[in-house]
Write an enzyme that holds these catalytic residues in place. Structure first.
Site, mmCIF file in Angstrom:
data_model
loop_
_atom_site.group_PDB
_atom_site.id
_atom_site.type_symbol
_atom_site.label_atom_id
_atom_site.label_comp_id
_atom_site.label_asym_id
_atom_site.label_seq_id
_atom_site.Cartn_x
_atom_site.Cartn_y
_atom_site.Cartn_z
ATOM 1 N N LYS A 201 -1.902 -10.002 17.055
ATOM 2 C CA LYS A 201 -2.379 -11.349 17.426
ATOM 3 C C LYS A 201 -3.102 -12.233 16.301
ATOM 4 O O LYS A 201 -2.880 -13.471 16.113
ATOM 5 C CB LYS A 201 -3.490 -11.584 18.645
ATOM 6 C CG LYS A 201 -2.812 -10.595 19.861
ATOM 7 C CD LYS A 201 -4.219 -10.651 21.131
ATOM 8 C CE LYS A 201 -5.115 -9.934 20.865
ATOM 9 N NZ LYS A 201 -4.296 -8.245 20.778
ATOM 10 N N GLY B 154 -10.122 -6.275 16.259
ATOM 11 C CA GLY B 154 -9.797 -6.093 14.847
ATOM 12 C C GLY B 154 -8.682 -6.957 14.454
ATOM 13 O O GLY B 154 -7.420 -6.615 14.774
ATOM 14 N N HIS B 155 -8.580 -8.040 13.862
ATOM 15 C CA HIS B 155 -7.465 -8.888 13.615
ATOM 16 C C HIS B 155 -7.233 -9.057 12.335
ATOM 17 O O HIS B 155 -7.982 -9.590 11.472
ATOM 18 C CB HIS B 155 -7.881 -10.512 14.324
ATOM 19 C CG HIS B 155 -7.948 -10.329 15.764
ATOM 20 N ND1 HIS B 155 -8.046 -11.692 16.207
ATOM 21 C CD2 HIS B 155 -7.428 -9.472 16.724
ATOM 22 C CE1 HIS B 155 -8.164 -11.463 17.997
ATOM 23 N NE2 HIS B 155 -7.682 -10.031 17.995
ATOM 24 N N ASP C 53 -3.909 -4.751 19.845
ATOM 25 C CA ASP C 53 -3.515 -4.438 18.502
ATOM 26 C C ASP C 53 -1.989 -4.748 18.395
ATOM 27 O O ASP C 53 -1.271 -4.351 17.622
ATOM 28 C CB ASP C 53 -3.729 -2.925 18.064
ATOM 29 C CG ASP C 53 -5.098 -2.515 17.961
ATOM 30 O OD1 ASP C 53 -5.848 -3.057 17.707
ATOM 31 O OD2 ASP C 53 -5.220 -1.493 18.558
ATOM 32 N N GLN D 98 -8.223 -7.950 22.243
ATOM 33 C CA GLN D 98 -7.682 -6.759 23.181
ATOM 34 C C GLN D 98 -6.304 -7.264 23.823
ATOM 35 O O GLN D 98 -5.635 -8.057 23.107
ATOM 36 C CB GLN D 98 -8.742 -6.360 24.426
ATOM 37 C CG GLN D 98 -9.904 -5.797 23.603
ATOM 38 C CD GLN D 98 -11.132 -6.655 23.413
ATOM 39 O OE1 GLN D 98 -11.392 -7.608 23.862
ATOM 40 N NE2 GLN D 98 -11.543 -6.413 22.090
HETATM 41 P P1 IMP Z 1 -14.965 -1.290 24.160
HETATM 42 O O1 IMP Z 1 -14.361 -2.577 24.205
HETATM 43 O O2 IMP Z 1 -15.472 -0.929 22.669
HETATM 44 O O3 IMP Z 1 -15.837 -1.174 25.203
HETATM 45 O O4 IMP Z 1 -13.614 -0.334 24.234
HETATM 46 C C1 IMP Z 1 -13.109 -0.223 25.516
HETATM 47 C C2 IMP Z 1 -11.482 0.258 25.098
HETATM 48 O O5 IMP Z 1 -10.886 -0.675 24.625
HETATM 49 C C3 IMP Z 1 -11.379 1.521 24.330
HETATM 50 O O6 IMP Z 1 -10.350 2.312 24.688
HETATM 51 C C4 IMP Z 1 -11.024 1.031 23.093
HETATM 52 O O7 IMP Z 1 -10.444 1.649 22.093
HETATM 53 C C5 IMP Z 1 -10.350 -0.281 23.616
HETATM 54 N N1 IMP Z 1 -10.448 -1.679 22.554
HETATM 55 C C6 IMP Z 1 -11.371 -2.366 22.507
HETATM 56 N N2 IMP Z 1 -11.249 -3.244 21.452
HETATM 57 C C7 IMP Z 1 -9.812 -3.174 21.151
HETATM 58 C C8 IMP Z 1 -8.936 -3.724 20.153
HETATM 59 O O8 IMP Z 1 -9.467 -4.787 19.797
HETATM 60 N N3 IMP Z 1 -7.822 -3.283 20.071
HETATM 61 C C9 IMP Z 1 -7.554 -2.040 20.558
HETATM 62 N N4 IMP Z 1 -8.194 -1.525 21.406
HETATM 63 C C10 IMP Z 1 -9.383 -1.960 21.811
#
Ligand code: IMP
Length: 435
Positions: A18, A42-43, A15, A225
């Site tokens: 990017k 989520g971009h 977040d 991420q």
């Molecule tokens: P997962 O990727 O859904 O398995 O989540 C694992 C961890 O990564 C959790 O803490 C999510 O909130 C975090 N996470 C996954 N994708 C994002 C992102 O795009 N932005 C921020 N946090 C993310």
């Protein structure tokens, strides 16, 4: 100087903005390629006041004529992909014909979401706080050598390898998840029904990128991420299931290391994280609440409130080393407008030790006390400023100190959500990429 490819990676917990940076730099590139993650990302991109939230498709798709690639390192949920394509079409953007998905990319199936929910529930207080999109279980199937890849979906024989794998996976899911049983035949049917829409998108992505490179087409690698959510280098186990650091690019797209070129790290002017896990500079109380509101810190994928904190130079130094950053983009500087003072974490104290690096153990990280420097804030707004010299002197001092403690050069400063609310520093790496 020869034209080079550039990678954009997050230096914090995701977040960082990017999406905006990819959107901003895309005009200088012909191909934008995602190499890991899935629709957990989520971009958010604002163009002429219109808001686009992309989860799976690279943000470069908003630019006509740019080829977008989803690599084998990405896990793809066909339903989520179709929803995103339909949404883009409603906005007058046609992705088909310039969006390509690796034939080696793994598929997310409905049972992955069920398995994830059950696993999270079983973790109780130690739950990761995932996005519940089935990302982790899909990667688990990949590593467990029972995953389903795009190239497998053409297999129409119910007793063929695809049918057998779905049957075994759904049976395993039914043994571990309470409640209604899934019928493997209907899972298979849905997948076969999706294939005609997927087929025109599926390609040999490694070949496509190699051919493109030989023709002088520049590639922008879009990380999802952030470094602290990287499976190996983040706050394990409170991480995502892929390598969002530059190391993920070669494996996730089938390109050699020399294809990477330069690397831009993206940092917010403060920190945020969603989900569980240690966050040394976290701010609670009314102040944290106010920062969350002014930064509109709610998850782009899940809408969850993000945890907020001060800028952590220990984290960004960790990211700078792991990714070999050439420059930093500093985003959301305007969110700090009007604060009387701003804190900057330079190192941690853990018991009687001073730590300059992120410890591997989350237990140890959780017991670290951030050590802060306090700097004066600025009262004149930075929101929307487009020239570095127009920034209030205190904001320029904050950036200069941030450069010192991270050892990085800030090449781009973002002062608002719109593409144009951006400062590109003259003479910087970013100015060179865009020249
Ligand atoms: P997962 O990727 O859904 O398995 O989540 C694992 C961890 O990564 C959790 O803490 C999510 O909130 C975090 N996470 C996954 N994708 C994002 C992102 O795009 N932005 C921020 N946090 C993310």
């Amino acid at each position: 100087m020869t034209t080079r490819n550039v990678a954009i990676v997050g230096t914090q917990w995701g977040d960082e903005g990017k999406g905006k940076l990819v959107d901003l730099l895309t005009p200088a590139f012909s191909i934008v390629a995602r190499y890991q993650g899935g629709h957990n990302a989520g971009h958010t991109v604002f163009v002429n006041g219109r808001k686009f939230v992309l989860h799976l498709i690279p943000s470069g798709i908003l630019h006509a004529g740019v080829t977008c690639v989803i690599g084998n390192g990405v896990v793809v949920d066909p339903e989520a992909l179709f929803a995103e394509i339909d949404e883009l079409r409603r906005e007058g953007i046609e992705p088909v014909g310039r969006l390509f998905i690796s034939e080696r990319a793994h598929v997310i199936l409905p049972y992955h979401r069920d398995v994830e929910q059950a696993a999270e529930a079983a973790r109780g207080d130690r739950r990761i706080g995932t996005t519940a999109r089935g990302i982790g279980p899909s990667y688990e199937d990949k590593s467990g050598r029972r995953g389903i890849r795009m190239a497998d979906l053409a297999d129409a024989d119910p007793d063929g390898p695809l049918g057998q794998t779905i049957r075994a996976n759904v049976c395993a899911r039914n043994r571990t998840v309470d409640g209604e049983e899934l019928d493997w035949r209907s899972v298979r049917q849905d997948l076969l029904a999706a294939w005609p829409r997927l087929e025109p998108l599926v390609a040999d992505v490694s070949r496509l990128l190699d051919d493109g490179g030989r023709k002088g087409r520049r590639i922008l690698f879009e990380g999802a991420q952030g470094t602290m959510l990287d499976l190996d280098h983040g706050t394990y186990p409170f991480v995502s299931s892929s390598n969002g650091t530059v190391g993920g690019i070669c494996a996730g797209l089938g390109v050699p290391p020399r294809a990477i070129g330069e690397v831009l790290g993206v940092s917010k002017a403060y920190s945020t994280r969603v989900g569980g896990g240690p966050f040394p500079t976290e701010l609670g109380g009314a102040f944290g609440e106010a920062l969350r509101e002014s930064g509109d810190e709610y998850g782009a994928s899940t809408g969850r409130p993000r945890r907020v904190g001060w800028f952590d130079a220990v984290v960004v130094r960790h990211a700078a080393r792991l990714n070999g950053l050439d420059a930093l983009a500093l985003t959301k500087l305007d969110v700090l407008d009007g604060l009387a003072e701003i804190k900057l974490c330079t190192h941690y104290r853990c018991g009687d030790q001073v730590l300059n690096d992120v410890p591997a153990s989350v237990g140890r990280l959780a017991s670290c006390k951030p050590q802060y420097e306090t700097m004066p804030g600025w009262s004149r707004p930075t929101a929307g400023l487009r020239r570095f010299d127009d920034l209030p002197v205190e904001a320029r001092r904050y950036i200069a100190r941030l450069e010192e403690v991270t050892g990085q050069t800030v090449a781009i400063v973002s002062t608002g959500s719109d593409r144009n609310d951006t400062i590109i520093r003259p003479g910087s790496a970013a100015a060179r990429w865009l020249a």
